[in-house]
Design a protein around this motif. Structure first.
Motif, mmCIF file in Angstrom:
data_model
loop_
_atom_site.group_PDB
_atom_site.id
_atom_site.type_symbol
_atom_site.label_atom_id
_atom_site.label_comp_id
_atom_site.label_asym_id
_atom_site.label_seq_id
_atom_site.Cartn_x
_atom_site.Cartn_y
_atom_site.Cartn_z
ATOM 1 N N LEU A 67 41.175 49.851 48.281
ATOM 2 C CA LEU A 67 41.253 49.230 46.958
ATOM 3 C C LEU A 67 40.662 47.818 46.965
ATOM 4 C CD1 LEU A 67 44.824 50.340 45.824
ATOM 5 C CD2 LEU A 67 42.644 51.156 44.930
ATOM 6 N N SER A 68 40.878 47.086 48.054
ATOM 7 C CA SER A 68 40.364 45.719 48.135
ATOM 8 C C SER A 68 38.852 45.687 48.257
ATOM 9 C CB SER A 68 40.998 44.995 49.330
ATOM 10 O OG SER A 68 42.401 44.889 49.178
ATOM 11 N N ALA A 69 38.269 46.756 48.789
ATOM 12 C CA ALA A 69 36.818 46.807 48.968
ATOM 13 C C ALA A 69 36.079 47.186 47.695
ATOM 14 C CB ALA A 69 36.474 47.803 50.075
ATOM 15 N N ILE A 70 36.784 47.755 46.735
ATOM 16 C CA ILE A 70 36.159 48.196 45.489
ATOM 17 C C ILE A 70 36.055 47.023 44.519
ATOM 18 C CG2 ILE A 70 36.463 49.703 43.486
ATOM 19 C CD1 ILE A 70 37.766 51.710 45.342
ATOM 20 N N SER A 71 34.966 46.984 43.780
ATOM 21 C CA SER A 71 34.713 45.853 42.895
ATOM 22 C C SER A 71 35.729 45.768 41.760
ATOM 23 C CB SER A 71 33.298 45.963 42.311
ATOM 24 O OG SER A 71 33.055 44.919 41.392
ATOM 25 N N ILE A 72 35.982 46.876 41.073
ATOM 26 C CA ILE A 72 36.921 46.858 39.955
ATOM 27 C C ILE A 72 38.350 46.860 40.486
ATOM 28 C CG2 ILE A 72 36.837 49.384 39.730
ATOM 29 C CD1 ILE A 72 37.227 48.965 36.706
ATOM 30 N N LYS A 73 39.192 45.972 39.963
ATOM 31 C CA LYS A 73 40.566 45.828 40.464
ATOM 32 C C LYS A 73 41.514 45.570 39.296
ATOM 33 C CE LYS A 73 39.289 43.883 44.983
ATOM 34 N NZ LYS A 73 37.823 43.933 44.789
ATOM 35 N N LEU A 74 42.599 46.330 39.288
ATOM 36 C CA LEU A 74 43.688 46.139 38.341
ATOM 37 C C LEU A 74 44.998 46.391 39.075
ATOM 38 C CD1 LEU A 74 42.406 47.964 35.118
ATOM 39 C CD2 LEU A 74 42.840 45.514 35.349
ATOM 40 N N PRO A 75 46.081 45.696 38.711
ATOM 41 C CA PRO A 75 47.360 45.951 39.395
ATOM 42 C C PRO A 75 47.791 47.407 39.351
ATOM 43 C CG PRO A 75 47.491 43.942 38.094
ATOM 44 C CD PRO A 75 46.172 44.572 37.762
ATOM 45 N N VAL A 76 47.485 48.115 38.264
ATOM 46 C CA VAL A 76 47.929 49.500 38.131
ATOM 47 C C VAL A 76 47.253 50.415 39.147
ATOM 48 C CG1 VAL A 76 46.182 50.230 36.444
ATOM 49 C CG2 VAL A 76 48.471 51.234 36.376
ATOM 50 N N TYR A 77 46.140 49.996 39.703
ATOM 51 C CA TYR A 77 45.457 50.817 40.708
ATOM 52 C C TYR A 77 46.251 50.913 42.005
ATOM 53 C CZ TYR A 77 41.267 50.622 37.746
ATOM 54 O OH TYR A 77 40.379 50.748 36.702
#
Length: 646
Positions: free
Chosen positions: A415-425
Motif C-alpha cells: 500500500l505504501s508503494a502505490i501512488s494513490i493512498k486513502l485511509p480506507v485502503y
C-alpha cells in the motif's frame, strides 16, 4: 484445524510466543527466565487455564503494573525457600459473560453488528461523493440491466468492478427499492461478514476460541470499522474476500497438496479483484510467496493444486474482462488498465500521497486500540529471546503467527508503494491487526491492562470535551449538531465507567468497551449524522434541480464529481469540464439549470446574460470559494423559486 490445549502464555506480544521452557520459568518466577532481575516479585494474576495468559515475565513489572508486592527472600536463601506464588485475580461478571459468549461467537458478533446498524439503516440521506455515485450506478444495474459493465450518469463507469453491486442486487428483494436503506444494509451485511471471516481466520491460524472471539470484538469496538459499517462503499466486502483468500491459502499451504483449499483461496482472490481491483489478488499472493520463502518450502509453489488454483483465479478475472470487451467498446478496457490500474498505482492525480502516509494514519484509524501499543512490552525487542522466538515461527506449530506478520508487513509495504493512498485502503489489514491485538490483549498483565482501559477512558473524556467545544466555541460544520448533548453525555459516562472499572482482565474489559462504542454509535447514527445532511449530502440541491427538470429545464453541471446529482435528480445530467462545451449547451437550451461552484461561477468567461443564482449549498468543504450554486436561465422573463415551490 483442531484446537490445541490452552496453556499459559508469556506476555510477549507483539513478538512471537516464547518457548515452553521459558514460559514455565516465567510463570514460576525463577531466575532462569532470562530476566535482568533475579528477585521474583508477586503480582495479581489469574491462575485458571483461560486467564493464565496474564502471567508476566519476571522482573518486568513496575509500580503500576504490578500492584502490591512482598519482599523476596534474600539471594542466599533462594536455594532453600520456594519462590512466592502469584496471587490470582478472580474473574468478574463481565469476564464470565465473555467466556459464555465465546461459545456462541458468530451469534454474538451478529447481535452486536445488528444493534450497531439496524436503527441507522434509514436515518440519513446519501452523502457526497461515493455514496451518491454508487447509488446511481446501482440504479443502472436495476433499471438498465448494466450488471457486467457499470454505468454512472448514463455512461460507462470504469472506476469499479461489479461484485459489490451484485451483493446489493441480492439484498434488493429485502428492501424493494434502491433507497438509502438498501445501501446502508449492504454496508451492514459487509461488516457482519467482515467480523465473521476475521473470527474464522483467527481459528484457522490456530488461535483458541477466546482469542478469535476477541479479534471480532476488537473490530466492533474500533471506531473506523464501525463507521465503515454506516457508509456505503465496497471496502468491507473487498477486505472480507481478501481475508477469505488468506484463510483458504493458509489452510492449504500446511499440506503437500490441498486442492479444495488452494482453489478456493485463488477463487476468492479473483472475486476480490472483481470487487475493487488487482490488490484483491496482490495481497494474498504476495503473502503466500513470502511465507513460502520464510519456511524454505519452494517446491510448494510448483504444486499441481497451486497451478490449477492460479488458473481458476485467472479464469474468474478473464471471464469478466471478456464479457466487458464484447459488451462495451475496447476503449473501456483500455481505460481500466491504463488509467484505473497503472496510472493510479504509479502516478495518480487523485489522492496522491507520500510513501509514509500510512505510517501517519494507521494510529488514527485503529483508535481506540492504538493505546494497546503503549502497554505492550516493547522492551523485549532488545532481548535475544525475541529473535529466537522469531526464528521458531518457521516451525509448523507456530506458522500461523508467521503468516499474520508476513501478510501484515507485506500488505503495508504494498500500500505504501502505490501512488494513490486513502485511509480506507487499510481495511484488508484490519483482520490481521485485530488478531494481533487480540493476542496482545489476552496476554497483558493486569497492571498494563488497567492502564490501557484508563487510556480508553481519557479518550472518551476527550471526545466529550471536544463535542462541547465544537458546539459552543468553534463549529466548523456551519450547521446545528443535533444530539451533540446526548453524545457528550454518553462519552462522559463511558469515560467514568472505564476509569472506575479499569478492568485488570482483557476479556471483560473488551466487552465493556464494545458496549461503550455501541452506546455512542447509536445516537451518532440516528440523530447527529442526519443533522449533517445539509452539508454532507447534495440531496437538497439535487431535489431543486429535479423540480426545474420536471418543468422543462435542461440540467448541467460544470467541474463537479460525475454523478453528484443524478441519483436525487432522478435523471442523467449533462456534465463537462470544458467552458466551450458548457457555453454550447446553454446556447442550445433556452431553459437551463446549471450546477457550478462559486469560484468557477466567478471565472466563467462567457457567462450568458440572464443567468441567476437560485440556490447555494456548502458541500463537505466549508471554503466559500467551493460553495455549490444552482443557476438558471429562463426563456420567459419571470424568475422565481423552483417551479414546484412557486
Amino acid at each position: 484445524m483442531t484446537d490445541s490445549p490452552e496453556r499459559p502464555k508469556s506476555n510477549d506480544w507483539p513478538m512471537p510466543d516464547s518457548s515452553d521452557t521459558s514460559e514455565k520459568n516465567e510463570q514460576a518466577g525463577s531466575p532462569e527466565a532470562g530476566s535482568a532481575e533475579t528477585t521474583p516479585r508477586i503480582e495479581s494474576v489469574q491462575t485458571d487455564s483461560a486467564s493464565a495468559e496474564h502471567i508476566p515475565a519476571s522482573g518486568e513489572a513496575d509500580a503500576e503494573s504490578q500492584g502490591d508486592t512482598k519482599a523476596a527472600p534474600a539471594a542466599a536463601e533462594e536455594d532453600t525457600q520456594p519462590a512466592p506464588q502469584p496471587v490470582p485475580v478472580p474473574k468478574g461478571l463481565l469476564d464470565h459473560c465473555f467466556d459464555a459468549l465465546s461459545y456462541l461467537p458468530m451469534l454474538t458478533l451478529f447481535a452486536i453488528v445488528a444493534l450497531q446498524t439496524w436503527f441507522t439503516l434509514d436515518s440519513r440521506a446519501l452523502w457526497f461523493s461515493d455514496e451518491i455515485r454508487y447509488a446511481n450506478v446501482f440504479e443502472h444495474v436495476i433499471n438498465a440491466k448494466k450488471w457486467i459493465v457499470l454505468y454512472l450518469n448514463g455512461i460507462p463507469y470504469p472506476d469499479k468492478p461489479p461484485v459489490y453491486f451484485w451483493l446489493l442486487k441480492a439484498l434488493y428483494p429485502f428492501v424493494g427499492e434502491a433507497s438509502p436503506k438498501l445501501f446502508m444494509l449492504g454496508a451492514a451485511v459487509s461488516g457482519l461478514l467482515f467480523t465473521w471471516v476475521t473470527y474464522l481466520f483467527a481459528r484457522a491460524l490456530g488461535e483458541d476460541k477466546k482469542t478469535a472471539f476477541a479479534a471480532g470484538l476488537i473490530l466492533l469496538s474500533t471506531f473506523f470499522t464501525v463507521g465503515m459499517m454506516h457508509y456505503s462503499r465496497m471496502d468491507l466486502l473487498f477486505a472480507t474476500l481478501i481475508t477469505l483468500s488468506h484463510l483458504c491459502l493458509f489452510k492449504g499451504w500446511q499440506k503437500e497438496s490441498a486442492f479444495g483449499w488452494i482453489v478456493l483461496g485463488f477463487f476468492f482472490a479473483g472475486i476480490a479483484t472483481l470487487t475493487k481491483g488487482p490488490l484483491g489478488l496482490a495481497f494474498p499472493i504476495i503473502s503466500i510467496i513470502l511465507f513460502t520463502i520464510w519456511r524454505f518450502r519452494f517446491k510448494r509453489l510448483l504444486g499441481w493444486d497451486v497451478a490449477i488454483g492460479f488458473g481458476v483465479m485467472t479464469a474468474v478475472c478473464l471471464t469478466w474482462v471478456s464479457a466487458a470487451y464484447f459488451t462495451e467498446d475496447p476503449d473501456y478496457l483500455r481505460n481500466i488498465f491504463q488509467q484505473q490500474i497503472i496510472k493510479r498505482a504509479t502516478d495518480t492525480w487523485h489522492h496522491g500521497q507520500p510513501w509514509w502516509f500510512y505510517f501517519a494514519t494507521l494510529s488514527g484509524v485503529m483508535v481506540p486500540w492504538t493505546f494497546l501499543l503503549i502497554t505492550v512490552p516493547w522492551e523485549r525487542l532488545f532481548g535475544v529471546q525475541f529473535y529466537k522466538n522469531l526464528w521458531a515461527t518457521r516451525q509448523p506449530e507456530r506458522m500461523g503467527l508467521a503468516y499474520v506478520w508476513i501478510s501484515l508487513l507485506s500488505g503495508f509495504g504494498l500500500l505504501s508503494a502505490i501512488s494513490i493512498k486513502l485511509p480506507v485502503y487499510l481495511m484488508p489489514l484490519f483482520p490481521l491487526l485485530a488478531i494481533l491485538s487480540a493476542r496482545g490483549l489476552m496476554r497483558l498483565t493486569p497492571g498494563r491492562c488497567r492502564m490501557m482501559f484508563r487510556l480508553f477512558a481519557l479518550l472518551f473524556a476527550g471526545v466529550a470535551g471536544g463535542l462541547v467545544y465544537l458546539e459552543f466555541f468553534n463549529n466548523p460544520f456551519h450547521v446545528q449538531l443535533a444530539g451533540w448533548d446526548y453524545l457528550a453525555a454518553i462519552a462522559g459516562v463511558c469515560a467514568a465507567t472505564l476509569w472506575i472499572a479499569a478492568p485488570r482482565r482483557g476479556e471483560g474489559g473488551l466487552l465493556l468497551l464494545a458496549a461503550c462504542v455501541t452506546a455512542f454509535i447509536l445516537p451518532l447514527g440516528t440523530i447527529t449524522a442526519p443533522s449533517l445532511d445539509a452539508i454532507m449530502s447534495p440531496k437538497a440541491q439535487a431535489t431543486i434541480m429535479r423540480s426545474y427538470l420536471l418543468n422543462g429545464f435542461a440540467p448541467a453541471s460544470y467541474r463537479i464529481y460525475s454523478g453528484t446529482y443524478s441519483y436525487y435528480a432522478k435523471s442523467n445530467i449533462f456534465e463537462t469540464n470544458d467552458w466551450a462545451e458548457l457555453d454550447t449547451f446553454v446556447q442550445e437550451h433556452p431553459d437551463v439549470v446549471v450546477a457550478i461552484r462559486q469560484k468557477h461561477w466567478e471565472e466563467w468567461p462567457n457567462k450568458p446574460e440572464g443567468m441567476q443564482i437560485v440556490h447555494r449549498q456548502m458541500l463537505v468543504d466549508p471554503k466559500p470559494s467551493n460553495e455549490y450554486l444552482l443557476a438558471i436561465r429562463r426563456s420567459t422573463p419571470e424568475l422565481a423559486a423552483p417551479p414546484d415551490m412557486e
